[in-house]
Design an enzyme around this catalytic site. Structure first.
Site, PDB file in Angstrom:
ATOM      1  N   THR A  73       0.837  -1.211   0.000  1.00  0.00           N
ATOM      2  CA  THR A  73       0.000   0.000   0.000  1.00  0.00           C
ATOM      3  C   THR A  73       0.864   1.249   0.000  1.00  0.00           C
ATOM      4  O   THR A  73       0.576   2.222  -0.719  1.00  0.00           O
ATOM      5  CB  THR A  73      -0.960  -0.003   1.204  1.00  0.00           C
ATOM      6  OG1 THR A  73      -1.886  -1.091   1.055  1.00  0.00           O
ATOM      7  CG2 THR A  73      -1.741   1.303   1.292  1.00  0.00           C
ATOM      8  N   SER A 200       4.367  -7.171  -0.592  1.00  0.00           N
ATOM      9  CA  SER A 200       4.367  -7.211   0.872  1.00  0.00           C
ATOM     10  C   SER A 200       4.818  -8.585   1.356  1.00  0.00           C
ATOM     11  O   SER A 200       4.391  -9.608   0.809  1.00  0.00           O
ATOM     12  CB  SER A 200       2.964  -6.934   1.428  1.00  0.00           C
ATOM     13  OG  SER A 200       2.526  -5.636   1.106  1.00  0.00           O
ATOM     14  N   CYS A 322      -9.289  -5.886   2.670  1.00  0.00           N
ATOM     15  CA  CYS A 322      -9.303  -4.425   2.768  1.00  0.00           C
ATOM     16  C   CYS A 322     -10.687  -3.838   2.561  1.00  0.00           C
ATOM     17  O   CYS A 322     -10.910  -2.665   2.809  1.00  0.00           O
ATOM     18  CB  CYS A 322      -8.326  -3.834   1.749  1.00  0.00           C
ATOM     19  SG  CYS A 322      -6.628  -4.357   2.030  1.00  0.00           S
TER      20      CYS A 322
END
Length: 390
Positions: A73, A200, A322
């Protein structure tokens, strides 16, 4: 009743080998990697250098092309906010896709309010892009193409090599959110000319709060201003004290990541048994290239929320972690042409190397029973059986 975790596209269990590599930097070797004047600072700095080397070797890139951050992000925000600022003389047009992660779509919506023009490419019913449409959408003022490698909900894999070649031919930067693909499939960045890539660690059994932004070194340097200013950490590209334990964990997790054939076998058996034992199901993106670990299934005429409540011992999701708090249907499924009713009836199963055969057998049995029980008391299902609704 045993607990079963099948939500690995949201996050993964940390690998014990990764935790073992991290622990010294949470206890004795706790120094700041920028404090080179003493031993534990140098130990921290050397650990960061090793992690960078591990990641560089995995992608076949140069170590100075890798920048540590808090995750994808942050990487997405760094690139999407920075590139329009750096390339405003060339233009203000960005191309992305309707099924991108919300980190991309929300940031793009904010950019639009600031005068950046965004083209959102559609997908077909299998979640696939039209590469000719992509090529035709690139203009003289296009500064960036932002397409993910694999979708976090459907598991559909985009042809990133072909996309990279199109962008290279058109002299447009290609930014790839590879969060779901890294750790599941090899990405050779010597062979695939992606300009910028992010991921990530927690998606492949590393720690949360650690990620990497790759920026290719080219004759004409790629301009991406820092999102976070501070000291000269990461060559001034990302300010802030380096999170040494998590960086160590990221490097180790990627070093030991490899393919696990049983994951695809379990996923395929899950889908086979679902189709055999449960009528009226839709496997989203079934005909497309997909991640081996992912299956997004609609159990028609049932609410996914009710099914997940019934299967409270099995960790699954109704889409992206999310957006799980939203009441709207999955934007990914809507882009694929799925009806609201079928979108609300959809559950994502995502497996990992720690998933056991017994887990899948219990999941299939419990799932079939739960669907039958919920449908037996559903007026909507009775109407469907009588042919009064589709």
């Amino acid at each position: 009743m045993s607990w079963i975790y099948l939500d690995n596209n949201a996050t993964t269990k940390i690998d014990p080998k990764v935790l073992e590599a991290m622990l010294p930097f949470l206890t004795d070797s706790y120094g700041n990697a920028s404090s080179m004047q003493h031993r534990i600072g140098r130990e921290a700095s050397q650990a960061v250098a090793l992690a960078r080397q591990q990641i560089a070797q995995k992608f076949r890139v140069k170590e100075n092309e890798l920048f540590f951050n808090s995750g994808a992000t942050e990487g997405i925000n760094t690139v999407l906010r920075g590139v329009p600022q750096a390339y405003k003389r060339k233009g203000k047009h960005i191309i992305t896709c309707q099924t991108e992660h919300k980190a991309v779509l929300t940031t793009c919506a904010q950019l639009e309010r600031n005068g950046v023009e965004i083209t959102y490419l559609p997908v077909n019913h299998n979640g696939e892009l039209d590469l000719q449409l992509l090529q035709d959408s690139i203009r003289q003022d296009t500064i960036l193409v932002c397409i993910m490698a694999a979708n976090n909900e459907s598991g559909v894999i985009h042809p990133i090599s072909a996309i990279a070649n199109i962008c290279q031919e058109k002299d447009v930067l290609f930014f790839c959110d590879a969060t779901q693909l890294v750790g599941k499939q090899e990405i050779d960045l010597q062979q695939i000319p992606i300009d910028i890539l992010t991921f990530s660690a927690h998606k492949f059994h590393g720690p949360k709060g650690a990620g990497v932004l790759y920026v290719r070194r080219k004759r004409k340097p790629i301009q991406v201003p820092p999102l976070i200013s501070g000291g000269q950490q990461e060559n001034g590209f990302r300010g802030g004290t380096l999170n040494v334990p998590n960086i160590v964990g990221c490097g180790k997790a990627l070093e030991i990541a490899n393919t696990h054939p049983q994951v695809k076998q379990y996923r395929d058996e899950l889908e086979k048994q679902i189709k055999l034992r449960i009528p009226e199901v839709i496997i989203h993106g079934e005909q497309a290239a997909r991640l081996d670990n992912t299956s997004f299934v609609a159990f028609r005429h049932i609410k996914a929320a009710e099914l997940m409540t019934t299967l409270s011992h099995i960790a699954v999701s109704s889409g992206s972690a999310c957006t799980s708090g939203l009441r709207d249907p999955s934007h990914v499924l809507k882009a694929m042409g799925v009806s609201d009713d079928d979108a609300y009836a959809s559950i994502r199963f995502s497996l990992s190397k720690f998933t056991k055969k017994a887990d899948m057998e219990q999941t299939i049995n419990d799932l079939a029973k739960a669907v039958q029980r919920l449908r037996s008391s559903s007026p909507i299902w009775q109407l469907f059986k009588k042919g009064l609704i589709e």
